[in-house]
Design an enzyme around this catalytic site. Sequence first.
Site, PDB file in Angstrom:
ATOM      1  N   ILE A  38       0.855  -1.203   0.000  1.00 39.96           N
ATOM      2  CA  ILE A  38       0.000   0.000   0.000  1.00 39.96           C
ATOM      3  C   ILE A  38       0.885   1.245   0.000  1.00 39.96           C
ATOM      4  CG2 ILE A  38      -1.713   1.343   1.293  1.00 39.96           C
ATOM      5  CD1 ILE A  38      -2.923  -1.304   2.241  1.00 39.96           C
TER       6      ILE A  38
ATOM      7  N   VAL B 262      -5.287   2.068   8.658  1.00 41.27           N
ATOM      8  CA  VAL B 262      -5.605   1.175   7.533  1.00 41.27           C
ATOM      9  C   VAL B 262      -5.266  -0.273   7.891  1.00 41.27           C
ATOM     10  CG1 VAL B 262      -4.982   0.602   5.143  1.00 41.27           C
ATOM     11  CG2 VAL B 262      -5.225   2.988   5.827  1.00 41.27           C
ATOM     12  N   GLY B 263      -4.165  -0.470   8.632  1.00 44.98           N
ATOM     13  CA  GLY B 263      -3.700  -1.827   8.969  1.00 44.98           C
ATOM     14  C   GLY B 263      -4.796  -2.609   9.665  1.00 44.98           C
TER      15      GLY B 263
ATOM     16  N   ASP C  47     -14.515   0.308   1.200  1.00 41.28           N
ATOM     17  CA  ASP C  47     -15.811  -0.388   1.152  1.00 41.28           C
ATOM     18  C   ASP C  47     -16.877   0.524   0.545  1.00 41.28           C
ATOM     19  OD1 ASP C  47     -14.540  -2.494   2.685  1.00 41.28           O
ATOM     20  OD2 ASP C  47     -14.626  -1.077   4.340  1.00 41.28           O
TER      21      ASP C  47
ATOM     22  N   HIS D 156     -14.652  -2.926   9.200  1.00 40.78           N
ATOM     23  CA  HIS D 156     -14.049  -3.226   7.887  1.00 40.78           C
ATOM     24  C   HIS D 156     -13.780  -4.731   7.849  1.00 40.78           C
ATOM     25  CE1 HIS D 156     -11.698  -3.245   4.295  1.00 40.78           C
ATOM     26  NE2 HIS D 156     -10.694  -3.786   4.943  1.00 40.78           N
TER      27      HIS D 156
HETATM   28  N1  LIG Z   1      -8.737  -0.963   5.763  1.00 43.58           N
HETATM   29  C1  LIG Z   1      -8.660  -1.387   4.500  1.00 43.58           C
HETATM   30  O1  LIG Z   1      -9.557  -1.110   3.682  1.00 43.58           O
HETATM   31  C2  LIG Z   1      -7.483  -2.209   4.028  1.00 43.58           C
HETATM   32  C3  LIG Z   1      -7.379  -2.563   2.674  1.00 43.58           C
HETATM   33  C4  LIG Z   1      -6.282  -3.287   2.245  1.00 43.58           C
HETATM   34  C5  LIG Z   1      -5.314  -3.675   3.158  1.00 43.58           C
HETATM   35  N2  LIG Z   1      -5.450  -3.341   4.465  1.00 43.58           N
HETATM   36  C6  LIG Z   1      -4.431  -3.702   5.466  1.00 43.58           C
HETATM   37  O2  LIG Z   1      -3.344  -2.778   5.344  1.00 43.58           O
HETATM   38  C7  LIG Z   1      -2.185  -3.372   5.916  1.00 43.58           C
HETATM   39  C8  LIG Z   1      -0.983  -3.162   4.987  1.00 43.58           C
HETATM   40  O3  LIG Z   1      -1.198  -3.846   3.769  1.00 43.58           O
HETATM   41  P1  LIG Z   1      -0.003  -4.033   2.721  1.00 43.58           P
HETATM   42  O4  LIG Z   1      -0.585  -4.795   1.592  1.00 43.58           O
HETATM   43  O5  LIG Z   1       0.677  -2.754   2.470  1.00 43.58           O
HETATM   44  O6  LIG Z   1       0.943  -5.007   3.560  1.00 43.58           O
HETATM   45  P2  LIG Z   1       2.489  -5.290   3.336  1.00 43.58           P
HETATM   46  O7  LIG Z   1       2.771  -6.535   4.126  1.00 43.58           O
HETATM   47  O8  LIG Z   1       2.859  -5.214   1.900  1.00 43.58           O
HETATM   48  O9  LIG Z   1       3.180  -4.048   4.054  1.00 43.58           O
HETATM   49  C9  LIG Z   1       3.082  -3.843   5.430  1.00 43.58           C
HETATM   50  C10 LIG Z   1       4.362  -3.151   5.844  1.00 43.58           C
HETATM   51  O10 LIG Z   1       4.237  -2.805   7.224  1.00 43.58           O
HETATM   52  C11 LIG Z   1       5.516  -2.945   7.803  1.00 43.58           C
HETATM   53  N3  LIG Z   1       5.363  -3.021   9.257  1.00 43.58           N
HETATM   54  C12 LIG Z   1       5.018  -4.087  10.016  1.00 43.58           C
HETATM   55  N4  LIG Z   1       5.042  -3.746  11.311  1.00 43.58           N
HETATM   56  C13 LIG Z   1       5.383  -2.441  11.361  1.00 43.58           C
HETATM   57  C14 LIG Z   1       5.581  -1.535  12.438  1.00 43.58           C
HETATM   58  N5  LIG Z   1       5.425  -1.902  13.709  1.00 43.58           N
HETATM   59  N6  LIG Z   1       5.934  -0.263  12.132  1.00 43.58           N
HETATM   60  C15 LIG Z   1       6.129   0.117  10.853  1.00 43.58           C
HETATM   61  N7  LIG Z   1       5.971  -0.710   9.802  1.00 43.58           N
HETATM   62  C16 LIG Z   1       5.600  -1.971  10.062  1.00 43.58           C
HETATM   63  C17 LIG Z   1       6.075  -4.201   7.155  1.00 43.58           C
HETATM   64  O11 LIG Z   1       7.498  -4.271   7.261  1.00 43.58           O
HETATM   65  C18 LIG Z   1       5.608  -4.033   5.721  1.00 43.58           C
HETATM   66  O12 LIG Z   1       6.568  -3.371   4.914  1.00 43.58           O
HETATM   67  C19 LIG Z   1      -2.543  -4.833   6.161  1.00 43.58           C
HETATM   68  O13 LIG Z   1      -2.902  -4.976   7.525  1.00 43.58           O
HETATM   69  C20 LIG Z   1      -3.766  -5.043   5.289  1.00 43.58           C
HETATM   70  O14 LIG Z   1      -4.587  -6.095   5.763  1.00 43.58           O
HETATM   71  C21 LIG Z   1      -6.504  -2.615   4.921  1.00 43.58           C
HETATM   72  O1  LIG Z   2      -6.182  -7.444   3.683  1.00 41.26           O
HETATM   73  C1  LIG Z   2      -7.338  -7.911   3.688  1.00 41.26           C
HETATM   74  O2  LIG Z   2      -7.710  -8.842   4.448  1.00 41.26           O
HETATM   75  C2  LIG Z   2      -8.369  -7.349   2.740  1.00 41.26           C
HETATM   76  C3  LIG Z   2      -8.421  -5.859   2.733  1.00 41.26           C
HETATM   77  O3  LIG Z   2      -8.762  -5.349   4.000  1.00 41.26           O
HETATM   78  C4  LIG Z   2      -9.428  -5.391   1.693  1.00 41.26           C
HETATM   79  O4  LIG Z   2     -10.548  -5.011   2.058  1.00 41.26           O
HETATM   80  O5  LIG Z   2      -9.085  -5.425   0.502  1.00 41.26           O
END
Ligand SMILES: NC(=O)c1ccc[n+]([C@@H]2O[C@H](COP(=O)([O-])OP(=O)(O)OC[C@H]3O[C@@H](n4cnc5c(N)ncnc54)[C@H](O)[C@@H]3O)[C@@H](O)[C@H]2O)c1
Ligand SMILES: O=C(O)C[C@H](O)C(=O)O
Length: 327
Positions: free
Chosen positions: A17, A132-133, A162, A190
């Site tokens: 992201i 977001v996480g 969403d 979410h």
């Molecule tokens: N809310 C939403 O709509 C939504 C949508 C998509 C993804 N997400 C969530 O967003 C998060 C990130 O997704 P992504 O695809 O970028 O994941 P990713 O695994 O590609 O990247 C996550 C990054 O976070 C870093 N990280 C882990 N712990 C950390 C900390 N304590 N401090 C700083 N950095 C840290 C990791 O090293 C990694 O580079 C995931 O939890 C995913 O489920 C949420």
């Molecule tokens: O990372 C996920 O579990 C899904 C993500 O939150 C999404 O809605 O695309």
Amino acid sequence: MAKAPIKVAVTGAAGQIGYALLFRIASGAMFGPDQPVILQLIEAPFEKPLAALAGVAMELDDCAFPLLKGIVQTSDASVGFKDANWCLLVGAKPRGPGMERADLLKDNGKIFIEQGKIIDAVAADDARVAVVGNPANTNCMIAASQAKRLTPDRFTAMVRLDQNRAQTQLAQKAGVDLTEVKDIFIYGNHSPTMFPSFAHATIGGKAAADVINDKAWLEGPFLETVGKRGAAIIAARGASSAASAANALVDHVRSLVTPGAIHSIAVKSNGLYGFDPEVWAGMPVRTTTPGAYEVITSYEMDDFAKSKIAATNKELVDERSFVASML
Ligand SMILES: NC(=O)c1ccc[n+]([C@@H]2O[C@H](COP(=O)([O-])OP(=O)(O)OC[C@H]3O[C@@H](n4cnc5c(N)ncnc54)[C@H](O)[C@@H]3O)[C@@H](O)[C@H]2O)c1
Ligand SMILES: O=C(O)C[C@H](O)C(=O)O
């Protein structure tokens, strides 16, 4: 006169992201074409993500963005959040094989407890936090629980992806341009229990339910498609949504800094719409002044909507109870 730069801290900056997000912030898409930014990029304290972060910073430099006035790279959250006006909490531990949701909640809980404390200690007085996480709502609640200086309204979690998904599904079903679809809001978590409240949506100024004229589709496949879209993308791509998630965060913050914008964010419910007062639940808000909002409380819920809200509320209450001992 040129505006002073704002400081934008981003965790997980070298993740998927992050890679889709940072260039849009630096280009002006999030804060506007006249707002300079300093990016404060925070990664986990390991060689691989920090090396990747250095590469992302090189690429940011190579874009020669006129609005980008500085880049901080760090694994020290007290450096990364220092004086930050916006804290975008993207980094989180993903669910590993055989890992239960409760374990994920606890592992991420530790990260968000720590980050909540540090943000409260070192971020700017006007700091705003967007999570977001995943699990985003509960991570946001956890971070907010650690704050004494910053009030709970400063902490929001993202349900905009969403909302955007629901808007497109309604437009495609009705066969109209998606700009015709208005007032579709996301209530609750979410997660697949979220409730996109179609009863208040309009298409071309008319009730969406009348235009679509297919109650079974609205109550069934529509809710299911939006609720399970994240899983469908993981199945198709082999990785979770990234570009659309980054885009949704741009929308989330852009709407929050635009007075009059009406949009869905997850906020401390304070008991509104029947949610437990202590959970962070998606609901419609109207931005009042940049960064501040009021919840729109005027939507009436029918029995179907109330049952859906009760289900997503139960999940949020369960998540809160998994981590209650940490708060
Ligand atoms: N809310 C939403 O709509 C939504 C949508 C998509 C993804 N997400 C969530 O967003 C998060 C990130 O997704 P992504 O695809 O970028 O994941 P990713 O695994 O590609 O990247 C996550 C990054 O976070 C870093 N990280 C882990 N712990 C950390 C900390 N304590 N401090 C700083 N950095 C840290 C990791 O090293 C990694 O580079 C995931 O939890 C995913 O489920 C949420
Ligand atoms: O990372 C996920 O579990 C899904 C993500 O939150 C999404 O809605 O695309």
